[in-house]
Design an enzyme around this catalytic site. Structure first.
Site, PDB file in Angstrom:
ATOM      1  N   PHE A  58       0.856  -1.191   0.000  1.00 50.69           N
ATOM      2  CA  PHE A  58       0.000   0.000   0.000  1.00 50.69           C
ATOM      3  C   PHE A  58       0.887   1.234   0.000  1.00 50.69           C
ATOM      4  CE2 PHE A  58      -4.359  -1.545   0.837  1.00 50.69           C
ATOM      5  CZ  PHE A  58      -4.068  -2.891   0.916  1.00 50.69           C
ATOM      6  N   GLY A  61      -1.087   8.340  -0.381  1.00 46.57           N
ATOM      7  CA  GLY A  61      -0.571   9.668  -0.041  1.00 46.57           C
ATOM      8  C   GLY A  61       0.910   9.765  -0.399  1.00 46.57           C
ATOM      9  N   LYS A  62       1.673  10.396   0.488  1.00 48.82           N
ATOM     10  CA  LYS A  62       3.088  10.625   0.199  1.00 48.82           C
ATOM     11  C   LYS A  62       3.926   9.348   0.237  1.00 48.82           C
ATOM     12  CE  LYS A  62       2.939  15.415   1.869  1.00 48.82           C
ATOM     13  NZ  LYS A  62       3.332  16.318   2.986  1.00 48.82           N
ATOM     14  N   TYR A  63       3.346   8.254   0.731  1.00 54.25           N
ATOM     15  CA  TYR A  63       4.097   6.989   0.778  1.00 54.25           C
ATOM     16  C   TYR A  63       4.402   6.458  -0.622  1.00 54.25           C
ATOM     17  CZ  TYR A  63       4.014   6.209   5.872  1.00 54.25           C
ATOM     18  OH  TYR A  63       4.223   6.283   7.229  1.00 54.25           O
ATOM     19  N   ASP A 148       4.940  -3.860   4.124  1.00 55.62           N
ATOM     20  CA  ASP A 148       4.965  -2.407   4.259  1.00 55.62           C
ATOM     21  C   ASP A 148       5.803  -1.818   3.125  1.00 55.62           C
ATOM     22  OD1 ASP A 148       4.892  -1.315   7.753  1.00 55.62           O
ATOM     23  OD2 ASP A 148       3.389  -2.299   6.487  1.00 55.62           O
ATOM     24  N   ASP A 150       7.316   1.303   3.166  1.00 51.92           N
ATOM     25  CA  ASP A 150       8.414   2.214   3.571  1.00 51.92           C
ATOM     26  C   ASP A 150       9.624   1.409   4.022  1.00 51.92           C
ATOM     27  OD1 ASP A 150       7.146   3.053   6.875  1.00 51.92           O
ATOM     28  OD2 ASP A 150       6.786   1.318   5.601  1.00 51.92           O
ATOM     29  N   HIS A 170       8.479  -9.161  15.434  1.00 52.46           N
ATOM     30  CA  HIS A 170       8.780  -7.731  15.367  1.00 52.46           C
ATOM     31  C   HIS A 170      10.150  -7.446  15.981  1.00 52.46           C
ATOM     32  CE1 HIS A 170       8.432  -3.412  15.973  1.00 52.46           C
ATOM     33  NE2 HIS A 170       7.300  -3.393  15.295  1.00 52.46           N
ATOM     34  N   PRO A 171      10.972  -6.620  15.331  1.00 56.28           N
ATOM     35  CA  PRO A 171      12.350  -6.411  15.808  1.00 56.28           C
ATOM     36  C   PRO A 171      12.462  -5.725  17.162  1.00 56.28           C
ATOM     37  CG  PRO A 171      11.830  -4.865  14.034  1.00 56.28           C
ATOM     38  CD  PRO A 171      10.692  -5.827  14.115  1.00 56.28           C
ATOM     39  N   GLU A 240      -2.293  -4.146  13.520  1.00 49.73           N
ATOM     40  CA  GLU A 240      -1.216  -4.975  14.088  1.00 49.73           C
ATOM     41  C   GLU A 240      -1.680  -5.592  15.414  1.00 49.73           C
ATOM     42  OE1 GLU A 240       2.776  -3.441  15.780  1.00 49.73           O
ATOM     43  OE2 GLU A 240       3.273  -4.149  13.752  1.00 49.73           O
TER      44      GLU A 240
HETATM   45  O1  48C Z   1       0.492   3.992   2.451  1.00 52.24           O
HETATM   46  C1  48C Z   1       0.458   4.512   3.574  1.00 52.24           C
HETATM   47  N1  48C Z   1       0.262   5.848   3.723  1.00 52.24           N
HETATM   48  C2  48C Z   1       0.230   6.468   4.926  1.00 52.24           C
HETATM   49  O2  48C Z   1       0.042   7.704   4.985  1.00 52.24           O
HETATM   50  C3  48C Z   1       0.413   5.681   6.094  1.00 52.24           C
HETATM   51  C4  48C Z   1       0.622   4.316   5.968  1.00 52.24           C
HETATM   52  N2  48C Z   1       0.625   3.743   4.710  1.00 52.24           N
HETATM   53  C5  48C Z   1       0.790   2.302   4.535  1.00 52.24           C
HETATM   54  O3  48C Z   1       0.610   1.627   5.788  1.00 52.24           O
HETATM   55  C6  48C Z   1       2.218   1.968   4.058  1.00 52.24           C
HETATM   56  O4  48C Z   1       2.192   0.763   3.304  1.00 52.24           O
HETATM   57  C7  48C Z   1       2.953   1.716   5.376  1.00 52.24           C
HETATM   58  O5  48C Z   1       4.078   0.854   5.150  1.00 52.24           O
HETATM   59  C8  48C Z   1       1.850   1.043   6.221  1.00 52.24           C
HETATM   60  C9  48C Z   1       1.951   1.293   7.732  1.00 52.24           C
HETATM   61  N3  48C Z   1       3.302   1.125   8.259  1.00 52.24           N
HETATM   62  C10 48C Z   1       4.008   2.247   8.652  1.00 52.24           C
HETATM   63  O6  48C Z   1       3.597   3.370   8.548  1.00 52.24           O
HETATM   64  C11 48C Z   1       5.367   1.995   9.272  1.00 52.24           C
HETATM   65  N4  48C Z   1       6.051   0.924   8.580  1.00 52.24           N
HETATM   66  C12 48C Z   1       5.143   1.629  10.730  1.00 52.24           C
END
Ligand code: 48C
Length: 290
Positions: A58, A61-63, A148, A150, A170-171, A240
């Site tokens: 996923f 947004g800015k991810y 995830d 990020d 989880h680490p 989680e």
């Molecule tokens: O895609 C997004 N956008 C966001 O603004 C916040 C979370 N996410 C998805 O959710 C990403 O795939 C992230 O990896 C995941 C939630 N995991 C995290 O934010 C950190 N790895 C804890």
């Protein structure tokens, strides 16, 4: 099925090849560490099966900015030599980078609405994965992994990770006692785990398995998250927390060590012989909507 002649006489994995970590859970699920598997032997078994591994990520947004490194490093380390369908869920299809993929691997972009709460984006993944399995990938994939975005791959992440229902340790908690785990501790929540109970603290960033088992898990987590919402409660760590509750009463058949879910900010630990997949350091205030 007999392994090819040449591999019949490989030196069997001497268990335990290490004595610094445990290789099985109390319910005898394997815990995958470096040194606990022979990838040549595993590939000789799995390659002929012509598997397809669906992989959800996923990027809302800015991810979306994390997708390029995620995909480029996955092409080097993740299920290399196998068919992989990446399902990218995003509100910004136009921002999905064009990364060259190896033969047999493809990207499918799934448009989803944005949200002004990162908790909601993270938590609704469960329902989206359940519906993806029910409506799109049944019959088109053998296994699914949900990761995830990020994060980046740094070393081999392959078929040793495949299993019926796979959870990842989880680490941040693997050296702690269960009462120190950040489980949901309020009895009003469907994710509730009382003190004195618990096996491991699992990360929501890496899980997978056979389609039906992951569908059942994501459906239950989604329904429980919605029930909590209707009751005006949100579990401590969103989906989680629900995943940890599910895996407590529905034991995973295989566990991945923290090698498979590290965090760049976590530094180094003597039992971690290599980091395979790791969350990148980031400024949450800059990239999250809230
Ligand atoms: O895609 C997004 N956008 C966001 O603004 C916040 C979370 N996410 C998805 O959710 C990403 O795939 C992230 O990896 C995941 C939630 N995991 C995290 O934010 C950190 N790895 C804890």
């Amino acid at each position: 099925m007999l392994a090819p002649e040449g591999l019949l006489y490989t030196q069997p994995t001497v268990f335990p090849s290490r004595t610094d970590v445990v290789f099985a859970s109390p319910w005898l699920a394997p815990i995958v560490w470096e040194g606990s598997f022979n990838i040549a032997l595993l590939d000789s078994i799995y390659k002929p099966m012509n598997l397809t591994i669906a992989t959800t990520v996923f990027a809302v947004g800015k991810y979306v900015a994390f997708l390029k490194d995620f995909l480029e490093t996955a092409e080097i380390h993740y299920m290399v030599g196998y068919k992989v369908d990446y399902y990218i869920f995003t509100d910004r299809p136009g921002d999905v980078p064009n990364v060259t993929l190896a033969e047999g691997r493809r990207v499918r972009v799934m448009k989803v609405p944005s949200s002004n709460r990162w908790q909601e984006i993270s938590a609704r993944r469960m329902e989206m994965i359940q519906l993806l399995i029910e409506n799109t990938i049944r019959g088109q994939a053998d296994y699914i992994f949900c990761l995830d975005v990020d994060s980046k791959f740094h070393a081999h992440f392959g078929v040793e990770a495949l299993g019926r229902l796979v959870a990842t340790i989880h680490p941040s908690f693997w050296t702690l006692q269960r009462d120190q785990f950040t489980y949901e501790r309020r009895p009003e929540s469907r994710a509730y785990i009382p003190l004195g109970e618990g096996d491991f603290y699992y990360g929501g960033a890496v899980f997978g398995g056979l389609l039906e088992d992951v569908r059942a898990m994501t459906k239950t987590c989604s329904q429980n998250f919605e029930a909590d919402t209707a009751n005006g409660i949100e579990a401590a760590w969103q989906e989680e927390s629900h995943l940890n509750r599910y895996f407590l009463y529905n034991k995973p058949s295989k566990l991945l060590s923290p090698e498979y879910l590290w965090m760049d900010v976590a530094g180094w630990n003597k039992e971690i012989k290599l980091v395979r997949f790791s969350g990148v350091e980031k400024n949450y205030a800059e990239i999250r909507p809230n």
